[in-house]
Motif scaffolding. Structure first.
Motif, PDB file in Angstrom:
ATOM      1  N   GLU A  56     -66.306   8.690   0.059  1.00 20.11           N
ATOM      2  CA  GLU A  56     -66.248   9.940  -0.675  1.00 20.11           C
ATOM      3  C   GLU A  56     -64.861  10.535  -0.415  1.00 20.11           C
ATOM      4  OE1 GLU A  56     -70.688  11.756  -0.810  1.00 20.11           O
ATOM      5  OE2 GLU A  56     -69.721  11.786   1.153  1.00 20.11           O
ATOM      6  N   PRO A  57     -64.442  11.516  -1.223  1.00 20.17           N
ATOM      7  CA  PRO A  57     -63.117  12.106  -0.992  1.00 20.17           C
ATOM      8  C   PRO A  57     -63.008  12.790   0.373  1.00 20.17           C
ATOM      9  CG  PRO A  57     -63.939  12.688  -3.179  1.00 20.17           C
ATOM     10  CD  PRO A  57     -65.085  12.069  -2.438  1.00 20.17           C
ATOM     11  N   ASN A  58     -61.802  12.809   0.904  1.00 22.59           N
ATOM     12  CA  ASN A  58     -61.454  13.592   2.092  1.00 22.59           C
ATOM     13  C   ASN A  58     -62.150  13.121   3.361  1.00 22.59           C
ATOM     14  OD1 ASN A  58     -59.906  15.223   0.337  1.00 22.59           O
ATOM     15  ND2 ASN A  58     -61.703  16.492  -0.117  1.00 22.59           N
ATOM     16  N   THR A  59     -62.279  11.796   3.501  1.00 18.21           N
ATOM     17  CA  THR A  59     -62.939  11.236   4.687  1.00 18.21           C
ATOM     18  C   THR A  59     -62.072  10.165   5.356  1.00 18.21           C
ATOM     19  OG1 THR A  59     -64.090   9.586   3.332  1.00 18.21           O
ATOM     20  CG2 THR A  59     -65.239  11.678   3.727  1.00 18.21           C
ATOM     21  N   GLU A  60     -60.762  10.294   5.242  1.00 20.31           N
ATOM     22  CA  GLU A  60     -59.857   9.226   5.682  1.00 20.31           C
ATOM     23  C   GLU A  60     -59.988   8.892   7.163  1.00 20.31           C
ATOM     24  OE1 GLU A  60     -58.557  10.481   1.813  1.00 20.31           O
ATOM     25  OE2 GLU A  60     -58.959  11.677   3.623  1.00 20.31           O
ATOM     26  N   ALA A  61     -60.042   9.896   8.017  1.00 21.25           N
ATOM     27  CA  ALA A  61     -60.080   9.636   9.461  1.00 21.25           C
ATOM     28  C   ALA A  61     -61.357   8.899   9.853  1.00 21.25           C
ATOM     29  CB  ALA A  61     -59.957  10.948  10.236  1.00 21.25           C
ATOM     30  N   TYR A  62     -62.486   9.376   9.353  1.00 20.18           N
ATOM     31  CA  TYR A  62     -63.761   8.754   9.690  1.00 20.18           C
ATOM     32  C   TYR A  62     -63.819   7.323   9.161  1.00 20.18           C
ATOM     33  CZ  TYR A  62     -68.830   8.287  10.277  1.00 20.18           C
ATOM     34  OH  TYR A  62     -70.083   7.872  10.645  1.00 20.18           O
ATOM     35  N   ALA A  63     -63.437   7.144   7.888  1.00 21.95           N
ATOM     36  CA  ALA A  63     -63.484   5.813   7.291  1.00 21.95           C
ATOM     37  C   ALA A  63     -62.585   4.841   8.043  1.00 21.95           C
ATOM     38  CB  ALA A  63     -63.087   5.879   5.819  1.00 21.95           C
ATOM     39  N   ALA A  64     -61.406   5.311   8.448  1.00 20.17           N
ATOM     40  CA  ALA A  64     -60.478   4.440   9.170  1.00 20.17           C
ATOM     41  C   ALA A  64     -61.076   3.982  10.495  1.00 20.17           C
ATOM     42  CB  ALA A  64     -59.159   5.161   9.399  1.00 20.17           C
ATOM     43  N   THR A  65     -61.746   4.888  11.198  1.00 17.97           N
ATOM     44  CA  THR A  65     -62.333   4.494  12.480  1.00 17.97           C
ATOM     45  C   THR A  65     -63.450   3.479  12.292  1.00 17.97           C
ATOM     46  OG1 THR A  65     -63.981   6.297  12.548  1.00 17.97           O
ATOM     47  CG2 THR A  65     -61.805   6.757  13.473  1.00 17.97           C
ATOM     48  N   LYS A  66     -64.253   3.658  11.264  1.00 21.59           N
ATOM     49  CA  LYS A  66     -65.381   2.751  11.055  1.00 21.59           C
ATOM     50  C   LYS A  66     -64.925   1.396  10.535  1.00 21.59           C
ATOM     51  CE  LYS A  66     -68.364   5.591  12.665  1.00 21.59           C
ATOM     52  NZ  LYS A  66     -68.987   5.325  13.983  1.00 21.59           N
ATOM     53  N   GLY A  67     -63.872   1.388   9.712  1.00 26.82           N
ATOM     54  CA  GLY A  67     -63.291   0.109   9.338  1.00 26.82           C
ATOM     55  C   GLY A  67     -62.722  -0.603  10.553  1.00 26.82           C
ATOM     56  N   GLY A  68     -62.127   0.158  11.452  1.00 30.50           N
ATOM     57  CA  GLY A  68     -61.622  -0.417  12.689  1.00 30.50           C
ATOM     58  C   GLY A  68     -62.714  -1.004  13.550  1.00 30.50           C
ATOM     59  N   ILE A  69     -63.882  -0.363  13.560  1.00 30.07           N
ATOM     60  CA  ILE A  69     -65.011  -0.879  14.343  1.00 30.07           C
ATOM     61  C   ILE A  69     -65.439  -2.254  13.835  1.00 30.07           C
ATOM     62  CG2 ILE A  69     -67.496  -0.582  14.701  1.00 30.07           C
ATOM     63  CD1 ILE A  69     -65.928   0.998  16.660  1.00 30.07           C
ATOM     64  N   VAL A  70     -65.476  -2.431  12.517  1.00 25.41           N
ATOM     65  CA  VAL A  70     -65.862  -3.729  11.965  1.00 25.41           C
ATOM     66  C   VAL A  70     -64.879  -4.804  12.422  1.00 25.41           C
ATOM     67  CG1 VAL A  70     -66.208  -5.056   9.851  1.00 25.41           C
ATOM     68  CG2 VAL A  70     -67.027  -2.688   9.977  1.00 25.41           C
ATOM     69  N   ALA A  71     -63.582  -4.498  12.367  1.00 28.03           N
ATOM     70  CA  ALA A  71     -62.576  -5.470  12.800  1.00 28.03           C
ATOM     71  C   ALA A  71     -62.615  -5.697  14.305  1.00 28.03           C
ATOM     72  CB  ALA A  71     -61.185  -5.001  12.372  1.00 28.03           C
ATOM     73  N   LEU A  72     -62.787  -4.627  15.070  1.00 28.60           N
ATOM     74  CA  LEU A  72     -62.898  -4.768  16.524  1.00 28.60           C
ATOM     75  C   LEU A  72     -64.073  -5.663  16.885  1.00 28.60           C
ATOM     76  CD1 LEU A  72     -62.071  -3.881  19.434  1.00 28.60           C
ATOM     77  CD2 LEU A  72     -63.645  -1.937  19.146  1.00 28.60           C
ATOM     78  N   THR A  73     -65.159  -5.531  16.148  1.00 26.60           N
ATOM     79  CA  THR A  73     -66.366  -6.305  16.431  1.00 26.60           C
ATOM     80  C   THR A  73     -66.117  -7.798  16.296  1.00 26.60           C
ATOM     81  OG1 THR A  73     -67.865  -4.510  15.799  1.00 26.60           O
ATOM     82  CG2 THR A  73     -68.722  -6.761  15.657  1.00 26.60           C
ATOM     83  N   HIS A  74     -65.549  -8.233  15.172  1.00 24.55           N
ATOM     84  CA  HIS A  74     -65.373  -9.683  15.037  1.00 24.55           C
ATOM     85  C   HIS A  74     -64.280 -10.203  15.958  1.00 24.55           C
ATOM     86  CE1 HIS A  74     -61.887  -9.329  12.308  1.00 24.55           C
ATOM     87  NE2 HIS A  74     -62.594  -8.591  11.469  1.00 24.55           N
ATOM     88  N   SER A  75     -63.295  -9.347  16.292  1.00 22.61           N
ATOM     89  CA  SER A  75     -62.279  -9.768  17.244  1.00 22.61           C
ATOM     90  C   SER A  75     -62.874  -9.975  18.633  1.00 22.61           C
ATOM     91  CB  SER A  75     -61.165  -8.723  17.300  1.00 22.61           C
ATOM     92  OG  SER A  75     -60.156  -9.094  18.207  1.00 22.61           O
TER      93      SER A  75
END
Length: 252
Positions: A146-165
């Protein structure tokens, strides 16, 4: 090994989805240490556990606090078999990106992304001894926005990448997966006694599954992922959202 001999650490366990996970695992026989920044609510929950729950006050954004969380959980339980990185700033709305202050952005990264890294860093030696498991909490906002959620979305995208790493780095001794919840109604899991207004029919009916999710839906998936039955599952992101990310939505 039966669950009564196994120990889990749940961060952000006093309220919301974390509270549901703590209750579910305890009901399933696990010994559960859990952390939170809300000491009164955490302590009150621990008192209901009949010795199977231990509350540890702390902030996952602080490495000193995280070291203490892991150490106290291990001292209390005698071992560590599972870590659920649930703690996070749940409010995704931070306003227009051009007005987003750096300290608000950084605080979300510190709690939502650096926190799980720190907990993994300090718990890995203990988990490795017992071929344990880590479950990280991402969000469907790692996949859509949704609009105006950049910080939250970035952290959760990072979690997905951190997980497989982490899964690749720590396997085969430790399995690592993450869960991406959609709309989970946590209002009755805040540690208070206030009545909760029922959700509306459209709230439920818009979901292909026919209802909004509950913390116990997420907790059941956590329970599976940290169990021996999930021994061939690692590095994955499990979406639990009633089917919403698969639904095309257009304005008519």
């Amino acid at each position: 090994m039966n669950h009564s001999e196994r120990v889990a650490l749940v961060t952000g366990g006093a309220k919301g989805i974390g509270r549901g996970i703590v209750r579910h695992l305890a009901d399933d026989g696990w010994k559960v240490a859990f952390s939170d920044v809300d000491a009164p609510v955490g302590e009150a929950l621990a008192e209901t556990g009949e010795g199977r729950l231990k509350f540890i006050h702390g902030d996952v954004a602080s490495e000193t606090d995280v070291e203490q969380m892991v150490r106290l959980a291990h001292q209390w339980g005698g071992r560590l078999d599972a870590v659920i990185n649930n703690a996070g700033i749940a409010d995704p709305e931070t306003g227009p990106v051009e007005e987003l202050a750096l300290d608000r952005w950084q605080r979300r990264l510190d709690v939502n992304l650096t926190g799980p890294f720190l907990v993994a860093k300090h718990s890995v030696p203990l988990l490795r001894k017992h071929r344990g498991a880590i479950v990280n909490m991402a969000s469907t906002r790692a996949l859509q926005s949704e609009p105006n959620t950049e910080a939250y979305a970035a952290t959760k995208g990072g979690i997905v990448a951190l997980t497989h790493s982490l899964a690749i780095s720590l396997g085969p001794d430790i399995r690592v997966n993450c869960i991406s919840p959609g709309w989970i109604d946590t209002r009755a899991f805040q540690g208070g006694s206030e009545p909760v207004e029922p959700l509306t029919k459209p709230d439920h009916q818009q979901h292909p599954a026919g209802r909004v999710g509950t913390p116990y839906d997420v907790a059941a998936l956590v329970s599976f992922l940290i169990s021996p039955q999930a021994g061939f599952v690692t590095g994955q992101n499990f979406v639990i959202d009633g089917g919403m990310v698969r639904k095309m939505i257009y304005e008519e």
